[in-house]
Scaffold this active site. Structure first.
Site, PDB file in Angstrom:
ATOM      1  N   CYS A 296       1.182  -0.990  -0.289  1.00 30.89           N
ATOM      2  CA  CYS A 296      -0.058  -0.581  -0.211  1.00 30.89           C
ATOM      3  C   CYS A 296       0.441   1.071  -0.480  1.00 30.89           C
ATOM      4  O   CYS A 296       0.371   2.646  -0.640  1.00 30.89           O
ATOM      5  CB  CYS A 296      -0.888   0.220   1.013  1.00 30.89           C
ATOM      6  SG  CYS A 296      -2.092  -1.400   0.815  1.00 30.89           S
TER       7      CYS A 296
ATOM      8  N   ARG B 143      -8.268  -4.538  -3.071  1.00 34.26           N
ATOM      9  CA  ARG B 143      -7.235  -3.202  -4.091  1.00 34.26           C
ATOM     10  C   ARG B 143      -8.567  -3.072  -4.617  1.00 34.26           C
ATOM     11  O   ARG B 143      -8.220  -3.432  -6.104  1.00 34.26           O
ATOM     12  CB  ARG B 143      -5.739  -2.560  -4.382  1.00 34.26           C
ATOM     13  CG  ARG B 143      -4.883  -3.492  -3.309  1.00 34.26           C
ATOM     14  CD  ARG B 143      -4.122  -3.726  -4.126  1.00 34.26           C
ATOM     15  NE  ARG B 143      -2.880  -4.420  -2.741  1.00 34.26           N
ATOM     16  CZ  ARG B 143      -2.484  -3.277  -1.694  1.00 34.26           C
ATOM     17  NH1 ARG B 143      -2.834  -2.837  -1.947  1.00 34.26           N
ATOM     18  NH2 ARG B 143      -1.273  -4.202  -1.352  1.00 34.26           N
TER      19      ARG B 143
HETATM   20  C1  BEZ Z   1       0.310  -4.474   1.871  1.00 30.13           C
HETATM   21  O1  BEZ Z   1       1.744  -4.603   2.022  1.00 30.13           O
HETATM   22  O2  BEZ Z   1      -0.172  -3.292   1.515  1.00 30.13           O
HETATM   23  C2  BEZ Z   1      -0.409  -5.430   1.934  1.00 30.13           C
HETATM   24  C3  BEZ Z   1       0.101  -6.801   2.055  1.00 30.13           C
HETATM   25  C4  BEZ Z   1      -0.806  -7.895   2.149  1.00 30.13           C
HETATM   26  C5  BEZ Z   1      -1.708  -7.766   2.438  1.00 30.13           C
HETATM   27  C6  BEZ Z   1      -2.733  -6.908   2.972  1.00 30.13           C
HETATM   28  C7  BEZ Z   1      -1.370  -5.485   2.726  1.00 30.13           C
END
Ligand code: BEZ
Length: 215
Positions: free
Chosen positions: A52, A129
């Site tokens: 994110c 997402r």
């Molecule tokens: C992230 O790194 O944004 C992420 C990775 C796995 C699950 C949720 C967020």
């Protein structure tokens, strides 16, 4: 007895974007505040997570390009506004990137549920997402869903906006892998007369149903 839950049908392409009023990092914002502009409403799973963070920096990087196209950007997750503020401050301090757009703190999941951003098979708690492209009349024009583990491609988001705006402006369609400057597709004819007529228009036609032109 199982609790009866009202089924919310998430918006599809061509539907009016569901109205909302939400708390964000830049104050309370309503969908109707964006009337007359294009809007990208996107959700991310959680603050202070690495994928994110890369996405937020990438959205900040294309922010000016979006503004040039008359497109506003609005993020969302089910984290609190304090968490959002702490995270964007951290991104600025540690990564040197200022986040210029607001982020909805959808703690009660009202917006996420109305837009179908919670996909239980992927996560019981976090939004996936999503990217909703909403036009100036507040109609949903495109939807992209990505899983938690895959960061989105900003070039594709810009390309999609360029394609939608070109389509609207010129009444054409865009072929696979189209980018601005490439030839566009002339919409297929509806009558035999139109099919014959278009062959005389100077388009580049492979056949009566498949014609391209330069803009
Ligand atoms: C992230 O790194 O944004 C992420 C990775 C796995 C699950 C949720 C967020």
């Amino acid at each position: 007895m199982e609790e009866l839950q009202e089924e919310i049908r998430p918006p599809r392409i061509g539907d009016p974007a569901p109205a909302f009023e939400a708390v964000t990092t830049q104050g309370t914002i309503k969908l109707e505040d964006y009337k007359g502009s294009w809007l990208i409403l996107f959700s991310h799973p959680a603050d202070f997570t690495p994928v994110c963070t890369t996405e937020f920096m990438a959205f900040a990087e294309i922010y000016e390009e979006l503004q040039k196209r008359g497109v506003e950007l609005l993020g969302l997750s089910v984290d609190s506004v304090s968490s959002h503020i702490a995270w964007v401050r951290n991104v600025e301090e540690k990564m040197g990137v200022k986040i210029p757009f607001p982020i909805i703190a959808d703690l009660n999941k009202e917006v996420s549920l109305s837009y179908g951003m919670l996909h239980e098979g992927e996560s019981k708690t976090a939004t996936v997402r999503c990217v909703f492209v909403i036009d100036p009349k507040q109609v949903v024009r495109a939807i992209i869903y990505y899983p938690l583990t895959t960061g989105r491609n900003m070039a594709e988001i810009l390309r999609l906006l360029d394609a939608l705006q070109t389509t609207d402006q010129h009444g054409v369609a865009t072929p696979a892998n189209w980018k601005p400057g490439d030839m566009v597709v002339v919409p297929p004819p509806n009558t035999q007369e139109m099919a014959e007529e278009r062959l005389k228009q100077g388009y580049e036609c492979k056949d009566w149903y498949f014609c391209m032109k330069k803009l």
